[in-house]
Design a protein around this motif. Structure first.
Motif, PDB file in Angstrom:
ATOM      1  N   PHE A 120       9.240 -21.077  -5.583  1.00  0.00           N
ATOM      2  CA  PHE A 120       8.470 -20.048  -4.895  1.00  0.00           C
ATOM      3  C   PHE A 120       8.389 -18.807  -5.773  1.00  0.00           C
ATOM      4  N   ASP A 121       7.206 -18.345  -6.007  1.00  0.00           N
ATOM      5  CA  ASP A 121       6.986 -17.171  -6.851  1.00  0.00           C
ATOM      6  C   ASP A 121       6.570 -16.003  -5.950  1.00  0.00           C
ATOM      7  N   ALA A 122       7.506 -15.131  -5.664  1.00  0.00           N
ATOM      8  CA  ALA A 122       7.260 -14.036  -4.720  1.00  0.00           C
ATOM      9  C   ALA A 122       6.274 -13.021  -5.279  1.00  0.00           C
ATOM     10  N   SER A 123       5.469 -12.468  -4.390  1.00  0.00           N
ATOM     11  CA  SER A 123       4.567 -11.377  -4.772  1.00  0.00           C
ATOM     12  C   SER A 123       5.339 -10.071  -4.783  1.00  0.00           C
ATOM     13  N   ILE A 124       4.942  -9.169  -5.647  1.00  0.00           N
ATOM     14  CA  ILE A 124       5.544  -7.842  -5.707  1.00  0.00           C
ATOM     15  C   ILE A 124       4.511  -6.860  -5.160  1.00  0.00           C
ATOM     16  N   GLU A 125       4.943  -6.029  -4.233  1.00  0.00           N
ATOM     17  CA  GLU A 125       4.045  -5.044  -3.633  1.00  0.00           C
ATOM     18  C   GLU A 125       4.548  -3.642  -3.918  1.00  0.00           C
ATOM     19  N   ALA A 126       3.626  -2.722  -4.062  1.00  0.00           N
ATOM     20  CA  ALA A 126       3.954  -1.302  -4.180  1.00  0.00           C
ATOM     21  C   ALA A 126       3.541  -0.631  -2.881  1.00  0.00           C
ATOM     22  N   HIS A 127       4.367   0.274  -2.405  1.00  0.00           N
ATOM     23  CA  HIS A 127       4.089   1.017  -1.177  1.00  0.00           C
ATOM     24  C   HIS A 127       4.115   2.497  -1.530  1.00  0.00           C
ATOM     25  N   LEU A 128       3.015   3.178  -1.289  1.00  0.00           N
ATOM     26  CA  LEU A 128       2.886   4.579  -1.668  1.00  0.00           C
ATOM     27  C   LEU A 128       2.678   5.413  -0.416  1.00  0.00           C
ATOM     28  N   ARG A 129       3.639   6.279  -0.121  1.00  0.00           N
ATOM     29  CA  ARG A 129       3.529   7.140   1.045  1.00  0.00           C
ATOM     30  C   ARG A 129       2.767   8.395   0.652  1.00  0.00           C
ATOM     31  N   LEU A 130       1.689   8.652   1.373  1.00  0.00           N
ATOM     32  CA  LEU A 130       0.811   9.762   1.035  1.00  0.00           C
ATOM     33  C   LEU A 130       0.945  10.893   2.036  1.00  0.00           C
ATOM     34  N   GLY A 131       0.605  12.071   1.595  1.00  0.00           N
ATOM     35  CA  GLY A 131       0.644  13.240   2.463  1.00  0.00           C
ATOM     36  C   GLY A 131      -0.708  13.474   3.127  1.00  0.00           C
ATOM     37  N   VAL A 132      -1.236  12.450   3.795  1.00  0.00           N
ATOM     38  CA  VAL A 132      -2.535  12.566   4.462  1.00  0.00           C
ATOM     39  C   VAL A 132      -2.411  12.099   5.906  1.00  0.00           C
ATOM     40  N   ASP A 133      -3.375  12.495   6.699  1.00  0.00           N
ATOM     41  CA  ASP A 133      -3.479  12.014   8.074  1.00  0.00           C
ATOM     42  C   ASP A 133      -4.772  11.210   8.162  1.00  0.00           C
ATOM     43  N   PRO A 134      -4.703   9.873   8.058  1.00  0.00           N
ATOM     44  CA  PRO A 134      -5.917   9.063   7.991  1.00  0.00           C
ATOM     45  C   PRO A 134      -6.745   9.062   9.274  1.00  0.00           C
ATOM     46  N   ARG A 135      -6.244   9.695  10.331  1.00  0.00           N
ATOM     47  CA  ARG A 135      -7.062   9.789  11.547  1.00  0.00           C
ATOM     48  C   ARG A 135      -8.239  10.728  11.328  1.00  0.00           C
ATOM     49  N   HIS A 136      -8.117  11.614  10.329  1.00  0.00           N
ATOM     50  CA  HIS A 136      -9.224  12.505   9.973  1.00  0.00           C
ATOM     51  C   HIS A 136     -10.059  11.830   8.893  1.00  0.00           C
ATOM     52  N   ALA A 137     -11.355  11.742   9.119  1.00  0.00           N
ATOM     53  CA  ALA A 137     -12.235  11.033   8.190  1.00  0.00           C
ATOM     54  C   ALA A 137     -12.195  11.629   6.791  1.00  0.00           C
ATOM     55  N   ASP A 138     -12.034  12.937   6.679  1.00  0.00           N
ATOM     56  CA  ASP A 138     -12.033  13.561   5.357  1.00  0.00           C
ATOM     57  C   ASP A 138     -10.728  13.326   4.600  1.00  0.00           C
ATOM     58  N   GLN A 139      -9.703  12.766   5.251  1.00  0.00           N
ATOM     59  CA  GLN A 139      -8.433  12.491   4.588  1.00  0.00           C
ATOM     60  C   GLN A 139      -8.192  10.997   4.390  1.00  0.00           C
ATOM     61  N   MET A 140      -9.217  10.183   4.594  1.00  0.00           N
ATOM     62  CA  MET A 140      -9.075   8.738   4.403  1.00  0.00           C
ATOM     63  C   MET A 140      -9.001   8.436   2.916  1.00  0.00           C
ATOM     64  N   VAL A 141      -8.005   7.694   2.505  1.00  0.00           N
ATOM     65  CA  VAL A 141      -7.823   7.323   1.105  1.00  0.00           C
ATOM     66  C   VAL A 141      -8.136   5.841   0.976  1.00  0.00           C
ATOM     67  N   ARG A 142      -9.115   5.536   0.118  1.00  0.00           N
ATOM     68  CA  ARG A 142      -9.557   4.163  -0.067  1.00  0.00           C
ATOM     69  C   ARG A 142     -10.116   4.028  -1.472  1.00  0.00           C
TER      70      ARG A 142
END
Length: 181
Positions: free
Chosen positions: A1-23
């Motif tokens: 089994f070859d496990a996937s490695i994931e990165a998790h980046l905590r951002l200082g945004v509130d994605p409920r606001h459309a102008d703060q959506m990071v994509r």
């Protein structure tokens, strides 16, 4: 089994606001370690260009009929803007599976050659979740220099986030982490 490695980046945004959506999307230098099957909705010369670039399938009406008949053995769908009228018929089928071409993700373009090569090389999409955290698969555990690769991948995503950061007043990246699955 070859496990996937994931990165998790905590951002200082509130994605409920459309102008703060990071994509966005980023091409990882060493790929993700997965074989990606690509179909392209295009006609004429653009379909031939897609096949030369490495797409697994390319077509117009014939590809739409094949998918309507139940064939879904692909991971990414790309399209040219002029074929979106055909692809729109597949909204219920592709949309539920997250395969519908989308201009924000860069999957609707006239530059099919570049798009196919990027997807095959390891382009990943990222989007902040409800808590403002970006989760990105960055490789496999079997990569030789996993730590170096992870740092490189995180810096690639961080570079893209840096481009987005100019729209925010506070620092965008707060904390990073990695995990194998």
């Amino acid at each position: 089994f070859d496990a996937s490695i994931e990165a998790h980046l905590r951002l200082g945004v509130d994605p409920r606001h459309a102008d703060q959506m990071v994509r966005g999307t980023v091409v990882l230098p060493h790929g993700t370690g997965k074989v990606v099957r690509v179909v392209v909705f295009a006609t004429g010369e653009k379909a031939q260009e897609a096949l030369r670039a490495g797409a697994d399938e390319a077509g117009g009406d014939d590809l739409v009929k094949k998918i309507e008949a139940g064939w879904l053995e692909f991971d990414v769908a790309l399209a040219t803007p002029d074929t979106m009228g055909l692809v729109g018929k597949l909204g219920k089928i592709l949309g539920r599976r997250g395969l519908m071409p989308n201009p924000k993700a860069g999957t609707i373009t006239f530059d099919i050659d570049r798009a196919v090569k990027e997807v095959k090389a390891g382009r990943v999409e990222f989007k902040a979740d409800k808590a403002g955290i970006v989760h990105v698969a960055v490789g496999k555990g079997s990569f030789e220099a996993a730590a170096d690769f992870l740092n490189l991948a995180q810096s690639s995503v961080s570079k893209r986030l840096g481009e987005l950061e100019q729209h925010f007043s506070a620092p965008l990246l707060r904390k990073t982490g990695r995990r194998s699955t």
